[in-house]
Design an enzyme around this catalytic site. Structure first.
Site, PDB file in Angstrom:
ATOM      1  N   SER A  27       0.712  -4.430  64.264  1.00  0.00           N
ATOM      2  CA  SER A  27       0.385  -4.971  62.943  1.00  0.00           C
ATOM      3  C   SER A  27       1.464  -4.590  61.928  1.00  0.00           C
ATOM      4  CB  SER A  27      -0.955  -4.416  62.457  1.00  0.00           C
ATOM      5  OG  SER A  27      -1.984  -4.721  63.368  1.00  0.00           O
TER       6      SER A  27
HETATM    7  N1  SAH Z   1      -3.818  -1.414  66.509  1.00  0.00           N
HETATM    8  C1  SAH Z   1      -2.703  -2.040  67.175  1.00  0.00           C
HETATM    9  C2  SAH Z   1      -2.682  -3.524  66.918  1.00  0.00           C
HETATM   10  C3  SAH Z   1      -2.614  -4.262  68.182  1.00  0.00           C
HETATM   11  S1  SAH Z   1      -2.905  -6.004  68.117  1.00  0.00           S
HETATM   12  C4  SAH Z   1      -1.394  -1.388  66.810  1.00  0.00           C
HETATM   13  O1  SAH Z   1      -1.358  -0.551  65.910  1.00  0.00           O
HETATM   14  O2  SAH Z   1      -0.375  -1.687  67.443  1.00  0.00           O
HETATM   15  C5  SAH Z   1      -4.600  -6.102  68.641  1.00  0.00           C
HETATM   16  C6  SAH Z   1      -4.927  -5.503  69.976  1.00  0.00           C
HETATM   17  O3  SAH Z   1      -6.327  -5.726  70.186  1.00  0.00           O
HETATM   18  C7  SAH Z   1      -4.224  -6.139  71.160  1.00  0.00           C
HETATM   19  O4  SAH Z   1      -3.563  -5.157  71.892  1.00  0.00           O
HETATM   20  C8  SAH Z   1      -5.366  -6.781  71.969  1.00  0.00           C
HETATM   21  O5  SAH Z   1      -5.155  -6.743  73.367  1.00  0.00           O
HETATM   22  C9  SAH Z   1      -6.530  -5.914  71.565  1.00  0.00           C
HETATM   23  N2  SAH Z   1      -7.856  -6.513  71.751  1.00  0.00           N
HETATM   24  C10 SAH Z   1      -8.269  -7.804  71.492  1.00  0.00           C
HETATM   25  N3  SAH Z   1      -9.572  -7.961  71.783  1.00  0.00           N
HETATM   26  C11 SAH Z   1     -10.022  -6.745  72.223  1.00  0.00           C
HETATM   27  C12 SAH Z   1     -11.286  -6.244  72.694  1.00  0.00           C
HETATM   28  N4  SAH Z   1     -12.362  -7.031  72.793  1.00  0.00           N
HETATM   29  N5  SAH Z   1     -11.366  -4.950  73.072  1.00  0.00           N
HETATM   30  C13 SAH Z   1     -10.286  -4.124  73.003  1.00  0.00           C
HETATM   31  N6  SAH Z   1      -9.075  -4.531  72.579  1.00  0.00           N
HETATM   32  C14 SAH Z   1      -8.937  -5.825  72.188  1.00  0.00           C
END
Ligand code: SAH
Length: 218
Positions: free
Chosen positions: A67
């Site tokens: 993000s």
């Molecule tokens: N917090 C992260 C942002 C990653 S983007 C950072 O700081 O880098 C969002 C993430 O959510 C992705 O890796 C995606 O695979 C995950 N995601 C999406 N749906 C999900 C779910 N139902 N359970 C767990 N993770 C999920």
């Protein structure tokens, strides 16, 4: 070897000033972001370390993103973290958001549905010294009932609905920050559990996230 130089620290200071300009006021969020070496969370995709300290999101592999700094700062601020808060994060991704929360004194429980990302990020966080962050491979719609209840819940993917099981894993007085889709856009919301069966909802800015998907992915 962890490569974090004075140059990186200077870039981080500038990023934090940018966050202030964008209206982030929680000093604990700003201090935490000044400490976490974001350039190390970008994987092989980052050609120049400078890019890590621009206010941009980046691809981190498996079609996922880290993000943008303002989004991380904004969600962290809305969580109103107190020292020792138990925080459930949905979407470990690169681990950056989890590291920022850990630097703020939270006990972080972070869940990721993509096996390849989980396999990469879990050992990486340990290597960086974030040994207090507990990582889980699983579906955020299910949560981590074994460690519930949580003081705070942060969803880092855009959801079509509020995950019911996560509402149940919040303490009374606990809060959830979640980017929720409506017909046309994604709006940041904060949900507070007032009583056993009573929740209050606040709305904040429009935002952009990768989708929150059901089930695990291998
Ligand atoms: N917090 C992260 C942002 C990653 S983007 C950072 O700081 O880098 C969002 C993430 O959510 C992705 O890796 C995606 O695979 C995950 N995601 C999406 N749906 C999900 C779910 N139902 N359970 C767990 N993770 C999920």
């Amino acid at each position: 070897m962890i490569n974090d130089t004075f140059r990186h620290k200077g870039l981080r200071k500038a990023m934090v000033e940018k966050m202030r300009d964008l209206g982030i006021t929680d000093e604990r969020v700003l201090a935490a972001m000044e400490r976490v070496p974001r350039h190390l969370f970008m994987g092989a995709e980052s050609v120049f370390d400078e890019m890590a300290y621009e206010n941009k999101a980046f691809q981190i592999g498996s079609g996922q993103t880290i993000s943008m700094p303002h989004t991380v700062a904004y969600q962290s601020q809305l969580l109103e973290i107190a020292q020792g808060d138990k925080v459930l994060e949905v979407g470990t991704g690169s681990g950056y958001q989890a590291a920022v929360l850990a630097e703020m004194g939270a006990k972080v429980f972070s869940i990721e549905r993509q096996k390849s990302l989980f396999d990469k990020t879990a050992p990486f966080l340990r290597e960086l010294g974030y040994t207090s962050i507990k990582t889980f491979f699983g579906d955020g719609f299910v949560g981590v009932p074994g460690f519930a209840p949580f003081d705070k819940v942060i969803i880092t993917a855009a959801a079509d609905e509020i995950p019911r099981k996560l509402l149940e894993q919040m303490m009374i007085g606990g809060q959830m920050v979640i980017p929720l889709n409506d017909e046309t856009k994604t709006v940041m919301r904060r949900i507070t559990r007032i009583e056993e069966n009573e929740y209050e909802e606040e709305q904040f800015i429009d935002c952009a996230f990768v989708p929150m998907l059901k089930g695990k992915a291998y």
